[in-house]
Design an enzyme around this catalytic site. Structure first.
Site, mmCIF file in Angstrom:
data_model
loop_
_atom_site.group_PDB
_atom_site.id
_atom_site.type_symbol
_atom_site.label_atom_id
_atom_site.label_comp_id
_atom_site.label_asym_id
_atom_site.label_seq_id
_atom_site.Cartn_x
_atom_site.Cartn_y
_atom_site.Cartn_z
ATOM 1 N N GLU A 174 -5.555 -4.460 10.667
ATOM 2 C CA GLU A 174 -4.554 -3.415 10.876
ATOM 3 C C GLU A 174 -4.912 -2.621 12.135
ATOM 4 O OE1 GLU A 174 -2.349 -2.155 7.036
ATOM 5 O OE2 GLU A 174 -4.137 -0.948 7.208
ATOM 6 N N ASN A 196 0.861 -1.183 0.000
ATOM 7 C CA ASN A 196 0.000 0.000 0.000
ATOM 8 C C ASN A 196 0.900 1.236 0.000
ATOM 9 O OD1 ASN A 196 -1.793 2.057 0.400
ATOM 10 N ND2 ASN A 196 -2.433 1.442 2.457
ATOM 11 N N TRP A 197 0.968 1.883 -1.139
ATOM 12 C CA TRP A 197 1.896 3.024 -1.283
ATOM 13 C C TRP A 197 1.340 4.328 -0.732
ATOM 14 C CZ3 TRP A 197 5.727 3.565 -5.903
ATOM 15 C CH2 TRP A 197 6.624 2.502 -5.841
ATOM 16 N N LYS A 198 0.067 4.327 -0.336
ATOM 17 C CA LYS A 198 -0.544 5.544 0.205
ATOM 18 C C LYS A 198 -0.266 6.729 -0.747
ATOM 19 C CE LYS A 198 -0.195 3.431 4.678
ATOM 20 N NZ LYS A 198 -0.151 3.562 6.110
ATOM 21 N N SER A 217 3.207 -1.552 10.478
ATOM 22 C CA SER A 217 4.643 -1.561 10.791
ATOM 23 C C SER A 217 5.361 -2.868 10.478
ATOM 24 C CB SER A 217 4.870 -1.190 12.270
ATOM 25 O OG SER A 217 4.477 0.139 12.505
ATOM 26 N N HIS A 267 -9.632 1.433 4.753
ATOM 27 C CA HIS A 267 -8.356 1.687 5.441
ATOM 28 C C HIS A 267 -8.573 2.750 6.511
ATOM 29 C CE1 HIS A 267 -4.249 2.807 6.294
ATOM 30 N NE2 HIS A 267 -3.886 1.675 5.716
ATOM 31 N N GLY A 285 2.456 2.738 11.003
ATOM 32 C CA GLY A 285 3.485 3.780 10.935
ATOM 33 C C GLY A 285 4.177 4.089 12.249
ATOM 34 N N GLU A 318 -6.950 5.168 7.396
ATOM 35 C CA GLU A 318 -6.649 6.541 6.977
ATOM 36 C C GLU A 318 -7.783 7.146 6.145
ATOM 37 O OE1 GLU A 318 -2.806 5.652 5.326
ATOM 38 O OE2 GLU A 318 -1.981 5.422 7.337
HETATM 39 P P1 13P Z 1 2.952 0.836 7.662
HETATM 40 O O1 13P Z 1 3.457 -0.495 7.162
HETATM 41 O O2 13P Z 1 3.716 1.993 7.087
HETATM 42 O O3 13P Z 1 2.846 0.867 9.144
HETATM 43 O O4 13P Z 1 1.480 1.014 7.091
HETATM 44 C C1 13P Z 1 0.588 -0.015 7.261
HETATM 45 C C2 13P Z 1 -0.605 0.275 6.456
HETATM 46 O O5 13P Z 1 -1.366 1.164 6.764
HETATM 47 C C3 13P Z 1 -0.831 -0.542 5.254
HETATM 48 O O6 13P Z 1 -2.101 -0.364 4.756
#
Ligand code: 13P
Length: 248
Positions: free
Chosen positions: A166, A11-13, A209, A98, A172, A100
């Protein structure tokens, strides 16, 4: 964990530029040499879906989006992208729910988004997870159950749905759940899915993470079918090393 058919979802966000497509070269080569069958899925920002699809055409890597609208086709929704558009670009997956994006998405809206994605025959990665405050108040199970039951309401066929657990507090932060908690929560998710009978074969991923230091420990946890990886997936070398450590 049985690692045949293991999932590695990147997931590159909101990261990546036009040039980022070149960072797939090594991953494509690596995926061609893998002895086990793995599901490698990249979910870049919308802007890069098409170039990632073109780049990975001759490989086993699949491309997905990070969200979609509730409406299947087209409509007057500024800034939004529909499942139809994702499919049109060659995307095969879509991440829905997600954390976010959950500020603008309640479980009801997430349910509609899943339905729109399934209508377009996209595979869905449904994210669920408790916030730190839920965990502190011992409400993890309550939150997970609600997200599962409301998010998957009235859905009969879950063949195309993968669940990603998650914990929000783990994203993060470099902090992951204890082995015991993770086992317990994954088991709870699986049981909650099983109770409704239709969802017995669902794949469950872990996200939050995931990195080179913790992957070996995470692999020890049976019952996890793969990983949803944020930051660490944007560096091709690290992403490949995580896959190598998971599989060998
Ligand atoms: P990180 O691996 O950067 O903690 O992010 C996890 C995430 O939100 C994947 O969707």
């Amino acid at each position: 964990m049985t690692n045949n058919n293991i999932y590695f979802v990147a997931n590159w966000k909101m990261f990546g530029s036009v040039k980022s497509v070149n960072s797939l070269n090594k991953v494509i080569s690596y995926s061609n040499t893998m002895k086990l069958k793995a599901n490698i899925i990249y979910c870049p920002p919308y802007t890069l879906i098409k170039s990632f699809v073109d780049k990975t055409k001759k490989s086993n890597i699949k491309i997905g989006a990070q969200d979609c609208h509730t409406q299947i086709n087209y409509g007057p929704f500024t800034g939004a992208i529909s499942s139809k558009m994702i499919k049109d670009l060659g995307g095969k997956f879509v991440i829905i729910g997600h954390s976010e994006t959950r500020a603008e998405n309640d479980n009801k809206k997430i349910n509609l988004k899943i339905k729109s994605a399934l209508k377009e025959k996209l595979n869905v990665i449904l994210c669920i997870g408790e916030k730190l405050i839920d965990k502190r108040k011992n409400k993890t199970k309550y939150v997970l159950k609600k997200q599962i039951l409301e998010g998957l309401k009235n859905l009969k066929n879950l063949n195309k749905i993968v669940i990603a657990y998650e914990p929000v507090w783990s994203i993060g932060t470099g902090i992951i759940p204890s082995e015991n908690d993770l086992k317990k929560n994954i088991r709870f998710i699986r049981n909650t899915l099983k109770i409704s009978k239709k969802f017995t074969k669902s794949k469950i991923l872990y996200g939050g993470s995931v990195n080179l230091k913790n992957i070996k420990n995470l692999m020890r946890i049976d019952n996890i079918d793969g990983f949803l990886i944020g930051g660490a997936s944007t560096n091709e070398k690290i992403f490949i090393d995580i896959m190598k450590k998971s599989i060998n």
